[in-house]
Design a protein around this motif. Sequence first.
Motif, PDB file in Angstrom:
ATOM      1  N   PRO A  50     -84.494  45.909 -26.697  1.00 21.43           N
ATOM      2  CA  PRO A  50     -84.840  47.193 -27.320  1.00 21.43           C
ATOM      3  C   PRO A  50     -85.658  46.970 -28.573  1.00 21.43           C
ATOM      4  O   PRO A  50     -85.519  45.959 -29.259  1.00 21.43           O
ATOM      5  CB  PRO A  50     -83.457  47.801 -27.646  1.00 21.43           C
ATOM      6  CG  PRO A  50     -82.555  46.624 -27.783  1.00 21.43           C
ATOM      7  CD  PRO A  50     -83.064  45.596 -26.811  1.00 21.43           C
ATOM      8  N   PRO A  51     -86.569  47.877 -28.902  1.00 21.41           N
ATOM      9  CA  PRO A  51     -87.375  47.729 -30.124  1.00 21.41           C
ATOM     10  C   PRO A  51     -86.514  47.875 -31.371  1.00 21.41           C
ATOM     11  O   PRO A  51     -85.464  48.519 -31.363  1.00 21.41           O
ATOM     12  CB  PRO A  51     -88.402  48.869 -30.006  1.00 21.41           C
ATOM     13  CG  PRO A  51     -87.732  49.880 -29.121  1.00 21.41           C
ATOM     14  CD  PRO A  51     -86.895  49.112 -28.146  1.00 21.41           C
ATOM     15  N   LEU A  52     -86.999  47.234 -32.446  1.00 18.96           N
ATOM     16  CA  LEU A  52     -86.271  47.287 -33.707  1.00 18.96           C
ATOM     17  C   LEU A  52     -86.442  48.650 -34.368  1.00 18.96           C
ATOM     18  O   LEU A  52     -87.513  49.271 -34.284  1.00 18.96           O
ATOM     19  CB  LEU A  52     -86.773  46.196 -34.655  1.00 18.96           C
ATOM     20  CG  LEU A  52     -86.573  44.748 -34.193  1.00 18.96           C
ATOM     21  CD1 LEU A  52     -87.195  43.796 -35.212  1.00 18.96           C
ATOM     22  CD2 LEU A  52     -85.106  44.427 -34.016  1.00 18.96           C
ATOM     23  N   SER A  53     -85.408  49.088 -34.991  1.00 19.51           N
ATOM     24  CA  SER A  53     -85.481  50.340 -35.737  1.00 19.51           C
ATOM     25  C   SER A  53     -86.177  50.107 -37.073  1.00 19.51           C
ATOM     26  O   SER A  53     -86.399  48.966 -37.496  1.00 19.51           O
ATOM     27  CB  SER A  53     -84.071  50.893 -35.963  1.00 19.51           C
ATOM     28  OG  SER A  53     -83.297  50.000 -36.740  1.00 19.51           O
TER      29      SER A  53
END
Length: 639
Positions: A209-212
């Motif tokens: 998942p992409p980083l926040s």
Amino acid sequence: MSELRKLELERKKQKLAELKSQRKREEDARVQNLLRSTNENGTTQNGTSRQTLSSNEVEDILRQVGISTEPTVREESPAPPPGSHSDNHVDPSASHPRISNLLSVDLEFSSVQTACTDNKDSAIYSKGTQTDDERISVGEFSLGSQEFDYDDDMIMPMDHGRAHSHDQDSPLPYNEEIAKLLGQTKQGDKGLTRQETEEKKTQTVQIVPPLSDEEKYRLTLDPEFLDSFNRSCKVISRALNEEIDICINYTKDPYEKAIASDDLLHLAQVYQDETWTAKRLVTGMAFSEHYPDLLAVSYGPCDIPNEPPGVIVVWNTKSKRMTAEFIVYCQSEIQSVAFARFHAHLLLAGCESGQICVWDNRLTSRKLPINRSPLTTQAHTYTVSCLAVVGTKNAHNFVSLSRDGRICSWNVDNLTQPVDGKELMTKEGKAASATRMSFPIGEMQTFVVGTDTGEILAASRNGADPAVIKTDVCYKGHSGTLTGIEFHRASGVVDFSHLFISSSHDWTVKLWSTKDANLKFSFESHPDLVLDVAWSPVHPAVFASIDADGNIFVWNLNEDVEGPVARLRAGAEGESVYMNRLIWSPDGKHVFVGDDEGRVHMYDVRESLYVLKSEEWNRFARVLSDMKQSNEEAENYNM
């Protein structure tokens, strides 16, 4: 062997026997159906009728097409040998006379026969069946691999031309339709297996998942991540910009290489950073002895508020991209910079305030100095204009010179106070206003200093007075402030370490020797203030100089002593560039010039200026001898 295992084997043998007998019954029924369909009046198995002709009709047709009506009798096949299974073999031609008559003629009508088989569930055996008993004749069980193998009597795909014992008992050849059905079933199983495998592979792929935004911000604050990221960027940048001449011929004489252009200088790169170096004056430049690719450049203040007044940028001169290796700064203007010769990771700077600052490039996140000298009367109280590290690894000193003529020696590991501090005095006993300083190669005591009055003072750090250094010799010839001074740097078959060269605001460059105080030669080709001068580190007769009008001169005294062999004006046409500092690369292949806009210009020099022949040293010695003779003749003429 356990009872359950024996029962399981018995059931398998019984199942195999049933399959064998069922197949035999089906083959016998199929043969009977085919024979019955042939004996009926031309009626096939699917109920359709075919046309039959009598013998006379056949003869008429053959006669019309010009074929003889006499039949050609074929040779009878020999009787089967005794012991063969002839009783079990059924000849369809023997049971019907018409078929026998047709077979004896070359031209005959062939009948199309079709056969239908009922779909039946095939028995599937698992390879997990285990046994430790001996091999059984009907169903073969492997002790080593613990696999179940089919018997030869079972229906299995085989190569054409291979005969088995059970084929002799069958009245018809091997049924290919069953093999096709079995092949389709196996291909379907393989396709299903591949599909399941692809599904498993798809399931095993993990999507990261992409980083926040919060995680990204947290990473930017991690010094270890930033350090690793910066190092990785530098490595990739170097790898992408490496240039290797794969066609180079090392067996060719480099002196015979044809020169494509008469220009000795060529602008190769301009190093600048819009954030840190824009609109700043280049105040000092120095190369690292441990890493000759690294060039440290110090910059003066800028007009932008809240920006640090002193900045040092370390450039990688081998990289084709303008990427700074290190950037450090301090809260005072920096006037001079140097690498610690015997400390590969330390960077030194002299400030306007009189302090000495030290940075460690291993601490990439630390931009401010890790150590600095105190502001006391024992150290410097004026601008530190020159820095030098002299001596050997086991006995060396870090020497600094301020504008008030004070010379201090330091221990790089301890800047709390200088090892010694002395005032430089002229012969008249006045304090010298020093601007530049230079030590001969391999020396750590004797040195020369340029002053604001145009005088050059030669002195030694070893003296009886612990507080004062008195000059031994004074070189007079310049009429303006000394802007540059440097001892001869190239080493070869002839020792020229006694020579040094100086530049001044009087628009001239002069050649001197420590052997006597007389002027060797004066070069007067510059049209403006000469701001710096530097010897080539490899060629004995080559040096470069710059002036305030943006001119870069390259001199080769072996070729011409009256004027430069190359002259280049920096900047675009009509642009006036103020050149302030000059330095050669350690290999003598490039000249670096810093201006007042925060730019460092790198120029490539022609190969003849750094690839030398042994005769260059003797030629330069003859040039110096001619200069001395000319000076003597001039003095005699003036007398």
